[in-house]
Motif scaffolding. Structure first.
Motif, PDB file in Angstrom:
ATOM      1  N   VAL A   1     -35.579   8.034 -12.511  1.00  0.00           N
ATOM      2  CA  VAL A   1     -36.590   8.210 -13.558  1.00  0.00           C
ATOM      3  C   VAL A   1     -36.019   7.736 -14.900  1.00  0.00           C
ATOM      4  N   PRO A   2     -36.515   6.612 -15.431  1.00  0.00           N
ATOM      5  CA  PRO A   2     -36.067   6.174 -16.765  1.00  0.00           C
ATOM      6  C   PRO A   2     -36.623   7.094 -17.845  1.00  0.00           C
ATOM      7  N   SER A   3     -35.728   7.546 -18.734  1.00  0.00           N
ATOM      8  CA  SER A   3     -36.167   8.455 -19.814  1.00  0.00           C
ATOM      9  C   SER A   3     -36.837   7.694 -20.943  1.00  0.00           C
ATOM     10  N   ARG A   4     -36.677   6.383 -20.947  1.00  0.00           N
ATOM     11  CA  ARG A   4     -37.160   5.483 -22.012  1.00  0.00           C
ATOM     12  C   ARG A   4     -36.416   5.706 -23.329  1.00  0.00           C
ATOM     13  N   VAL A   5     -35.301   6.440 -23.263  1.00  0.00           N
ATOM     14  CA  VAL A   5     -34.461   6.601 -24.452  1.00  0.00           C
ATOM     15  C   VAL A   5     -33.263   5.666 -24.277  1.00  0.00           C
ATOM     16  N   GLY A   6     -33.086   4.758 -25.226  1.00  0.00           N
ATOM     17  CA  GLY A   6     -31.970   3.814 -25.144  1.00  0.00           C
ATOM     18  C   GLY A   6     -30.675   4.474 -25.577  1.00  0.00           C
ATOM     19  N   ARG A   7     -29.560   3.898 -25.208  1.00  0.00           N
ATOM     20  CA  ARG A   7     -28.256   4.390 -25.640  1.00  0.00           C
ATOM     21  C   ARG A   7     -27.231   3.315 -25.369  1.00  0.00           C
ATOM     22  N   SER A   8     -26.050   3.481 -25.960  1.00  0.00           N
ATOM     23  CA  SER A   8     -24.989   2.500 -25.716  1.00  0.00           C
ATOM     24  C   SER A   8     -23.945   3.119 -24.784  1.00  0.00           C
ATOM     25  N   THR A   9     -23.647   2.424 -23.702  1.00  0.00           N
ATOM     26  CA  THR A   9     -22.616   2.911 -22.769  1.00  0.00           C
ATOM     27  C   THR A   9     -21.296   3.114 -23.510  1.00  0.00           C
ATOM     28  N   ALA A  10     -20.938   2.148 -24.374  1.00  0.00           N
ATOM     29  CA  ALA A  10     -19.647   2.249 -25.082  1.00  0.00           C
ATOM     30  C   ALA A  10     -19.608   3.525 -25.925  1.00  0.00           C
ATOM     31  N   ASP A  11     -20.723   3.884 -26.570  1.00  0.00           N
ATOM     32  CA  ASP A  11     -20.742   5.106 -27.399  1.00  0.00           C
ATOM     33  C   ASP A  11     -20.567   6.358 -26.537  1.00  0.00           C
ATOM     34  N   GLN A  12     -21.209   6.375 -25.371  1.00  0.00           N
ATOM     35  CA  GLN A  12     -21.115   7.554 -24.498  1.00  0.00           C
ATOM     36  C   GLN A  12     -19.696   7.685 -23.927  1.00  0.00           C
ATOM     37  N   VAL A  13     -19.114   6.545 -23.572  1.00  0.00           N
ATOM     38  CA  VAL A  13     -17.729   6.567 -23.060  1.00  0.00           C
ATOM     39  C   VAL A  13     -16.793   7.055 -24.169  1.00  0.00           C
ATOM     40  N   ALA A  14     -17.060   6.622 -25.413  1.00  0.00           N
ATOM     41  CA  ALA A  14     -16.223   7.047 -26.548  1.00  0.00           C
ATOM     42  C   ALA A  14     -16.383   8.547 -26.804  1.00  0.00           C
ATOM     43  N   LYS A  15     -17.590   9.064 -26.590  1.00  0.00           N
ATOM     44  CA  LYS A  15     -17.830  10.500 -26.791  1.00  0.00           C
ATOM     45  C   LYS A  15     -16.983  11.328 -25.808  1.00  0.00           C
ATOM     46  N   VAL A  16     -16.956  10.883 -24.558  1.00  0.00           N
ATOM     47  CA  VAL A  16     -16.133  11.585 -23.555  1.00  0.00           C
ATOM     48  C   VAL A  16     -14.657  11.462 -23.934  1.00  0.00           C
ATOM     49  N   ARG A  17     -14.254  10.285 -24.373  1.00  0.00           N
ATOM     50  CA  ARG A  17     -12.853  10.046 -24.742  1.00  0.00           C
ATOM     51  C   ARG A  17     -12.438  10.960 -25.891  1.00  0.00           C
ATOM     52  N   SER A  18     -13.348  11.138 -26.851  1.00  0.00           N
ATOM     53  CA  SER A  18     -12.991  11.943 -28.008  1.00  0.00           C
ATOM     54  C   SER A  18     -12.806  13.414 -27.594  1.00  0.00           C
ATOM     55  N   ARG A  19     -13.698  13.915 -26.728  1.00  0.00           N
ATOM     56  CA  ARG A  19     -13.530  15.310 -26.278  1.00  0.00           C
ATOM     57  C   ARG A  19     -12.259  15.452 -25.444  1.00  0.00           C
ATOM     58  N   TYR A  20     -11.993  14.435 -24.616  1.00  0.00           N
ATOM     59  CA  TYR A  20     -10.780  14.452 -23.773  1.00  0.00           C
ATOM     60  C   TYR A  20      -9.514  14.450 -24.650  1.00  0.00           C
ATOM     61  N   ASP A  21      -9.530  13.618 -25.696  1.00  0.00           N
ATOM     62  CA  ASP A  21      -8.345  13.533 -26.562  1.00  0.00           C
ATOM     63  C   ASP A  21      -8.141  14.824 -27.351  1.00  0.00           C
ATOM     64  N   ARG A  22      -9.241  15.448 -27.767  1.00  0.00           N
ATOM     65  CA  ARG A  22      -9.117  16.678 -28.567  1.00  0.00           C
ATOM     66  C   ARG A  22      -8.707  17.879 -27.712  1.00  0.00           C
ATOM     67  N   PHE A  23      -9.225  17.915 -26.459  1.00  0.00           N
ATOM     68  CA  PHE A  23      -8.994  19.095 -25.609  1.00  0.00           C
ATOM     69  C   PHE A  23      -8.527  18.667 -24.209  1.00  0.00           C
ATOM     70  N   PRO A  24      -7.360  17.990 -24.112  1.00  0.00           N
ATOM     71  CA  PRO A  24      -6.967  17.464 -22.795  1.00  0.00           C
ATOM     72  C   PRO A  24      -6.820  18.537 -21.723  1.00  0.00           C
ATOM     73  N   ARG A  25      -6.228  19.721 -22.089  1.00  0.00           N
ATOM     74  CA  ARG A  25      -6.013  20.741 -21.036  1.00  0.00           C
ATOM     75  C   ARG A  25      -7.336  21.323 -20.554  1.00  0.00           C
ATOM     76  N   LEU A  26      -8.309  21.363 -21.460  1.00  0.00           N
ATOM     77  CA  LEU A  26      -9.621  21.908 -21.121  1.00  0.00           C
ATOM     78  C   LEU A  26     -10.447  20.922 -20.288  1.00  0.00           C
ATOM     79  N   THR A  27     -10.330  19.639 -20.621  1.00  0.00           N
ATOM     80  CA  THR A  27     -11.247  18.665 -20.020  1.00  0.00           C
ATOM     81  C   THR A  27     -10.683  18.004 -18.759  1.00  0.00           C
TER      82      THR A  27
END
Ligand code: MEV
Length: 308
Positions: A180-206
């Protein structure tokens, strides 16, 4: 440098069933091809020195592939052509695609795989085609894991680990899914960066969360092989909830998943990078009521029967 392109090329789309994002960190992912999702045709322009063109009416895209262009699609296509030692000018490329662009169904990988095939031809090795596609995928997405290009080139259902040859996942009979397409666009690179930022800030948690996502793939494959769709649906739920912990879901994606579950789905989760794009639904015995519910809400669900 070959003077010509082959006249036709095709590539698959993809739906990641389990393991998006964690695949970037070396965990496995499972993805299914959406067969023959994109086709290209190439014809020589009368002037061999004229800039090549790309026309994709389904994506409202009509561009010139000029070296100085800032357009990411032009830059990506030229990267692929250059990587594969193809002609950088003098060709009209036109195509059709049933994939919505930028929706997490592998549209950019399908395009770059098909461009690589226009240069390398129908008998090229999959590895060469994937390497060509990846040159373009890096323009779109930074440092993608490669899962999209592998599925776009190979087809079928794959278990993929970054840097390794993917293995086909064999199972009996079709796997019915609804995308089901949500019709909301997004950038894969931005989403990957979002995960990376949480991973870098909280490595033991994530780190344990990424392990759960990776584990979901092998448990999901086991459930699929046993045709235990109740289990597969529940595993998809766990994956969606863990992906939410990385903030790559959204209120709209959550609402779409809830609609599916309310109408009898066994599981529903975001697929691909998240933030928008699509959800993937494992329907129960009555897919029709799920389709009707989304259609009544103005969405355009896509019913697919995946084969091994
Ligand atoms: C995008 O289709 C899948 C992600 O896992 C990114 C990647 O694998 O490169 C989000």
């Amino acid at each position: 440098m070959p003077l010509s392109l082959h006249p036709h090329a095709a590539a698959h789309g993809k739906a990641i069933v389990l393991g998006e994002h964690s695949v970037v960190y070396g965990f496995p992912a499972m993805a299914a091809a959406l067969p023959d999702a994109l086709r290209l045709e190439a014809t020589a322009l009368p002037d061999p020195h004229a800039p090549s063109t790309l026309y994709m009416p389904d994506w409202d895209l009509q561009i010139e592939l000029r070296v100085e262009s800032e357009h990411p699609v032009a830059r990506a296509c030229l990267e692929v052509l250059g990587h594969c030692d193809g002609p950088l000018q003098g060709w009209a490329i036109a195509g059709r695609s049933r994939l919505p662009p930028g929706a997490g169904l592998g549209s950019s990988a399908a395009l770059t795989v098909a461009i690589a095939r226009l240069v390398l031809g129908p008998t090229a090795s999959i590895d060469d085609v994937v390497a060509g596609s990846m040159a373009g995928e890096r323009v779109f997405h930074g440092e993608p894991s490669g899962i999209d290009s592998e599925v776009a080139a190979r087809g079928g259902m794959l278990r993929f680990v970054r840097g390794e040859a993917p293995t086909p996942v064999t199972f009996d009979g079709p796997l019915p899914l609804i995308v089901v397409p949500s019709r909301v666009g997004r950038s894969t690179a931005d989403q990957v960066a979002k995960v990376r930022s949480r991973y870098d800030r909280f490595p033991r948690l994530t780190q344990p969360l990424l392990q759960v996502l990776g584990r979901s793939v092998d448990d999901g494959i086991e459930a699929l092989k046993a045709r235990d769709f109740d289990a597969l649906g529940e595993i998809m739920q766990v994956a969606h909830e863990v992906l939410s912990a990385f903030a790559v879901s959204s209120p709209i994606l959550d609402a779409l998943c809830s609609t599916a579950l309310r109408h009898g789905a066994l599981g529903a989760k975001l697929t691909g990078a998240g933030g928008g794009g699509c959800i993937v639904v494992l329907p129960g015995p009555n897919p029709g009521s799920i389709i009707d519910a989304f259609t009544a809400d103005g969405y355009e669900p896509l019913q697919v029967e995946l084969l091994p």
